[in-house]
Design a protein around this motif. Structure first.
Motif, PDB file in Angstrom:
ATOM      1  N   ARG A   1       0.828  -1.212   0.000  1.00 24.50           N
ATOM      2  CA  ARG A   1       0.000   0.000   0.000  1.00 24.50           C
ATOM      3  C   ARG A   1       0.860   1.259   0.000  1.00 24.50           C
ATOM      4  O   ARG A   1       0.543   2.234  -0.694  1.00 24.50           O
TER       5      ARG A   1
ATOM      6  N   LEU B   1       0.978   4.179  -2.904  1.00 27.01           N
ATOM      7  CA  LEU B   1       0.881   5.615  -2.598  1.00 27.01           C
ATOM      8  C   LEU B   1       2.115   6.367  -3.098  1.00 27.01           C
ATOM      9  O   LEU B   1       2.014   7.506  -3.572  1.00 27.01           O
TER      10      LEU B   1
ATOM     11  N   LYS C   1       1.831   7.100  -6.747  1.00 24.15           N
ATOM     12  CA  LYS C   1       0.957   8.245  -7.015  1.00 24.15           C
ATOM     13  C   LYS C   1       1.677   9.563  -6.722  1.00 24.15           C
ATOM     14  O   LYS C   1       1.508  10.556  -7.442  1.00 24.15           O
TER      15      LYS C   1
ATOM     16  N   ILE D   1      -1.608  13.249  -6.745  1.00 27.74           N
ATOM     17  CA  ILE D   1      -2.290  13.386  -5.454  1.00 27.74           C
ATOM     18  C   ILE D   1      -2.752  14.824  -5.273  1.00 27.74           C
ATOM     19  O   ILE D   1      -1.989  15.764  -5.494  1.00 27.74           O
TER      20      ILE D   1
ATOM     21  N   VAL E   1     -10.501   9.804  -0.870  1.00 31.87           N
ATOM     22  CA  VAL E   1     -10.248   9.183   0.425  1.00 31.87           C
ATOM     23  C   VAL E   1     -10.748  10.109   1.523  1.00 31.87           C
ATOM     24  O   VAL E   1     -10.231  11.233   1.684  1.00 31.87           O
TER      25      VAL E   1
ATOM     26  N   ILE F   1      -8.308   1.791   2.905  1.00 30.81           N
ATOM     27  CA  ILE F   1      -7.568   1.966   1.653  1.00 30.81           C
ATOM     28  C   ILE F   1      -6.829   0.682   1.295  1.00 30.81           C
ATOM     29  O   ILE F   1      -6.360  -0.050   2.175  1.00 30.81           O
TER      30      ILE F   1
ATOM     31  N   THR G   1      -4.393  -1.467  -1.995  1.00 32.22           N
ATOM     32  CA  THR G   1      -3.485  -1.286  -3.128  1.00 32.22           C
ATOM     33  C   THR G   1      -4.233  -1.229  -4.456  1.00 32.22           C
ATOM     34  O   THR G   1      -3.934  -0.395  -5.320  1.00 32.22           O
TER      35      THR G   1
ATOM     36  N   VAL H   1      -6.054   2.139  -5.100  1.00 27.31           N
ATOM     37  CA  VAL H   1      -5.111   3.238  -5.319  1.00 27.31           C
ATOM     38  C   VAL H   1      -4.540   3.178  -6.727  1.00 27.31           C
ATOM     39  O   VAL H   1      -4.482   4.189  -7.444  1.00 27.31           O
TER      40      VAL H   1
ATOM     41  N   LEU I   1      -5.582  10.577  -7.103  1.00 35.99           N
ATOM     42  CA  LEU I   1      -5.887  10.278  -5.711  1.00 35.99           C
ATOM     43  C   LEU I   1      -6.206  11.591  -4.997  1.00 35.99           C
ATOM     44  O   LEU I   1      -5.357  12.486  -4.914  1.00 35.99           O
TER      45      LEU I   1
END
Length: 209
Positions: A110, A114, A117, A123, A156, A182, A184, A187, A193
């Motif tokens: 995860r 992130l 991203k 983001i 989110v 959240i 994987t 995302v 995101l």
């Protein structure tokens, strides 16, 4: 990594949020991502597939032709798998596709997602907002103001808000999730995101171990 906090109109609020490099700035581990996505998709499978085998077919058990002298192969009853309408050999049976992954590996996956991203500058941090009633048009307007309406987005939230969720439910390119849920797959499946300001702190507490 610092990001400006914007409001639902897309305007800069003057506040900044620092994304923890231990979560959003690690070297992504592709194999951990692969395993976590594989587990997520496996968990979505119902596993209720079933085909009938020879003993489960409804039909006569009479021997069709005699054992020898016919000039062909031996043949049993009409339920034989080699005949049309017969049972299936080694067909699918109901099963559970779930498998276990260690918590540390899932967290690594995860954080890797992130970090991808963050590297892609995909983001956006928006100040906290809520709806009093479900309004899909207002949700679309917010996405357009944030300039994320053209591609699939994942919003989110810090806590569950049914009105926001219902506002995005009919949109093919939008998903809403709370920070504690959240994963994987969601995302990586999103191109943009969108984090609410308070959800950033929840993500940090979630992955601090």
């Amino acid at each position: 990594m610092e990001l400006n906090v914007v409001n639902i109109k897309g305007e800069d609020t003057g506040r900044k949020v620092t994304l923890n490099d231990a979560i959003f700035g690690i070297e992504p581990n592709d194999h951990a991502i692969y395993l976590d996505v594989k587990q997520y998709l496996a968990n979505q499978r119902q596993g209720t597939h079933k085909s009938k085998e020879r003993s489960e077919i409804s039909g006569s058990t009479r021997k069709l032709i005699r054992q020898k002298g016919g000039g062909g192969a031996r043949r049993g009853d009409i339920n034989s798998p080699v005949l049309v309408g017969g049972g299936r050999v080694f067909g699918p049976k109901p099963r559970d596709y779930r498998f276990k992954l260690n918590k540390k590996l899932k967290n690594l996956a995860r954080k890797s997602a992130l970090s991808y991203k963050a590297k892609e500058n995909a983001i956006v941090v928006v100040e906290d907002f809520s709806f009093d009633v479900p309004k899909t048009k207002e949700f679309i307007s917010i996405a357009e103001n944030l300039k994320v309406a053209d591609r699939r987005l994942l919003l989110v939230l810090s806590e569950r808000n049914n009105f926001v969720y219902l506002s995005a439910r009919n949109l093919k390119k939008a998903d809403v999730i709370i920070a504690s849920d959240i994963n994987t797959y969601n995302v990586l499946n999103a191109k943009n995101l969108v984090l609410t300001e308070s959800s950033v702190a929840i993500l940090e507490n979630l992955f601090k171990a």
